[in-house]
Scaffold this motif. Structure first.
Motif, PDB file in Angstrom:
ATOM      1  N   UNK A 172       0.836  -1.216   0.000  1.00 32.24           N
ATOM      2  CA  UNK A 172       0.000   0.000   0.000  1.00 32.24           C
ATOM      3  C   UNK A 172       0.859   1.249   0.000  1.00 32.24           C
ATOM      4  N   UNK A 173       1.958   1.218   0.720  1.00 39.46           N
ATOM      5  CA  UNK A 173       2.891   2.344   0.677  1.00 39.46           C
ATOM      6  C   UNK A 173       3.435   2.530  -0.744  1.00 39.46           C
ATOM      7  N   UNK A 217      -6.193   5.702 -16.469  1.00 32.59           N
ATOM      8  CA  UNK A 217      -6.087   4.254 -16.443  1.00 32.59           C
ATOM      9  C   UNK A 217      -5.132   3.777 -15.330  1.00 32.59           C
ATOM     10  N   UNK A 218      -3.978   4.432 -15.219  1.00 33.46           N
ATOM     11  CA  UNK A 218      -3.001   4.056 -14.193  1.00 33.46           C
ATOM     12  C   UNK A 218      -3.553   4.271 -12.800  1.00 33.46           C
ATOM     13  N   UNK A 219      -4.212   5.403 -12.593  1.00 31.25           N
ATOM     14  CA  UNK A 219      -4.760   5.693 -11.262  1.00 31.25           C
ATOM     15  C   UNK A 219      -5.873   4.711 -10.912  1.00 31.25           C
ATOM     16  N   UNK A 220      -6.651   4.330 -11.967  1.00 30.86           N
ATOM     17  CA  UNK A 220      -7.718   3.353 -11.721  1.00 30.86           C
ATOM     18  C   UNK A 220      -7.124   2.020 -11.257  1.00 30.86           C
ATOM     19  N   UNK A 224      -7.674   0.314  -7.646  1.00 26.28           N
ATOM     20  CA  UNK A 224      -8.234  -1.029  -7.458  1.00 26.28           C
ATOM     21  C   UNK A 224      -7.297  -1.893  -6.617  1.00 26.28           C
ATOM     22  N   UNK A 225      -6.016  -1.873  -6.942  1.00 20.18           N
ATOM     23  CA  UNK A 225      -5.047  -2.661  -6.168  1.00 20.18           C
ATOM     24  C   UNK A 225      -4.971  -2.185  -4.719  1.00 20.18           C
ATOM     25  N   UNK A 226      -5.052  -0.890  -4.520  1.00 17.67           N
ATOM     26  CA  UNK A 226      -4.963  -0.350  -3.157  1.00 17.67           C
ATOM     27  C   UNK A 226      -6.171  -0.793  -2.335  1.00 17.67           C
TER      28      UNK A 226
END
Length: 394
Positions: A172-173, A217-220, A224-226
């Motif tokens: 997460x970091x 797209x990258x932020x999405x 999602x991963x976060x």
């Protein structure tokens, strides 16, 4: 010369000591130097002679008793030797049975694996509860082993959750860092596109679209991963708390089980159920052996009484001497050695008796000689003898 004188003194002193030791056996009544006209000296000298007679008489009484016993022992051996074959065979059968019982008795009392009496009676007093105690300890030890395995397994799971929590926290970091990087790159890209559009009059509308689309797209993807990592973090923390509660319950069971096991160890004075079981088996063996020993002791006493009864039928004065040494009955060589020993003892006693009789005779003769030499004191000396004799006889 000095060395010669030194050795001469040594050997001379040795010879003198040997002469003195030989002379000690011969008492000398030193009448010379005694003034018999003096009442005190005369009385002291006669009293010394009377004390010698009294001491010798006591010694002779003891020696005569021992001499009679030794003579009786010899007579008993002769009587035993003179028994008819049939009676001797019957006697030997009983003596051999007694000898076997004596050997079994000795084997038991001197065996190396004998249980200590204190431990034996401790187990005897708790015999009714020992099997149950062994079973309780075995179950408690097995349960403790299982609980310990559960604790180790839970500890392993806790460490795995701790590792996953740290891993997710790092992920997460990293995602937050990547989001900052992407936003910074978007700002820089938009700045470059603006410079190209307004400075160089270039058409950058497509660039704006591509940059915004790539950033979105990258932020999405990062978001999602976060969120997935955050949801997994919540699950890991929830499971870790549940695991801690479960581990505390297991730990309480482990501590209670350990305290109960310590109580059993103190109660039975052992450090493991295996040791208690081993001691219990040893106790059961000891119990059986002691039972056999009691039977052996009873048979030993029976054959001893039977042998005494058989010996008492004959002209044997001391049957207990023979029953206490059955090898004399069973082995002719033992009889010969015993007879030889008794003969030597009787000769020694006879020598002592002869010596004491000689001393007593010399002391009596000395008193008679004084009476003959000094007849005027005969009545006084006779009165002393009678008075001393009456006191001694009491």
């Amino acid at each position: 010369m000095k060395v010669f004188d030194f050795f001469k003194k040594i050997f001379t002193s040795k010879k003198r000591r040997k002469a003195q030791e030989g002379e000690w056996e011969n008492l000398v009544n030193a009448r010379a130097g005694v003034d018999f006209e003096q009442e005190e000296e005369r009385s002291r000298y006669v009293t010394d002679c009377l004390e010698q007679i009294a001491e010798v008489s006591q010694e002779l009484e003891m020696l005569q008793g021992e001499y009679s016993r030794v003579t009786a022992y010899l007579t008993d051996l002769e009587e035993l030797e003179a028994l008819p074959d049939q009676e001797k065979e019957s006697l030997e059968i009983t003596a051999r049975k007694l000898q076997n019982m004596e050997r079994e008795y000795e084997d038991f009392t001197h065996r190396s694996n004998r249980m200590d009496d204190a431990v034996y009676y401790q187990f005897k007093n708790r015999e009714s509860e020992l099997e149950e105690g062994i079973e309780k300890i075995r179950k408690t030890e097995n349960y403790g082993a299982l609980v310990k395995q559960d604790m180790q397994r839970l500890e392993g799971e806790r460490l795995a959750y701790e590792y996953r929590k740290n891993e997710l926290r790092g992920m997460m970091e990293n995602l937050r860092g990547m989001a900052v990087i992407f936003l910074t790159a978007l700002v820089i890209c938009m700045g470059l596109l603006a410079a190209l559009q307004f400075g160089l009059r270039m058409q950058t509308q497509v660039g704006y679209f591509i940059a915004v689309l790539a950033a979105a797209l990258a932020m999405t993807i990062l978001a999602v991963k976060y969120m997935d990592a955050d949801r997994e973090m919540d699950r890991v923390l929830r499971d870790a708390r549940r695991l801690i509660k479960l581990k505390n319950k297991v730990k309480i069971r482990y501590v209670n089980n350990k305290n109960l096991l310590d109580y059993y160890y103190i109660k039975y004075d052992v450090d493991s159920g295996r040791k208690l079981e081993k001691l219990y088996r040893q106790y059961l063996e000891e119990k059986e052996q002691r039972k056999q020993f009691a039977e052996t002791e009873a048979r030993r006493e029976y054959y001893h009484k039977q042998l005494l009864a058989q010996l008492s039928r004959y002209r044997i004065r001391y049957p207990d001497q023979l029953s206490g040494n059955v090898s004399v009955i069973l082995d002719h060589r033992e009889q010969v050695e015993r007879r030889h020993e008794l003969i030597l003892r009787r000769q020694s006693l006879r020598k002592q008796m002869d010596y004491n009789n000689t001393v007593a005779g010399e002391a009596k003769q000395e008193i008679k000689d004084i009476v003959m030499a000094y007849p005027r004191y005969a009545a006084e000396i006779t009165e002393m003898v009678d008075r001393y004799d009456s006191v001694y006889r009491r």
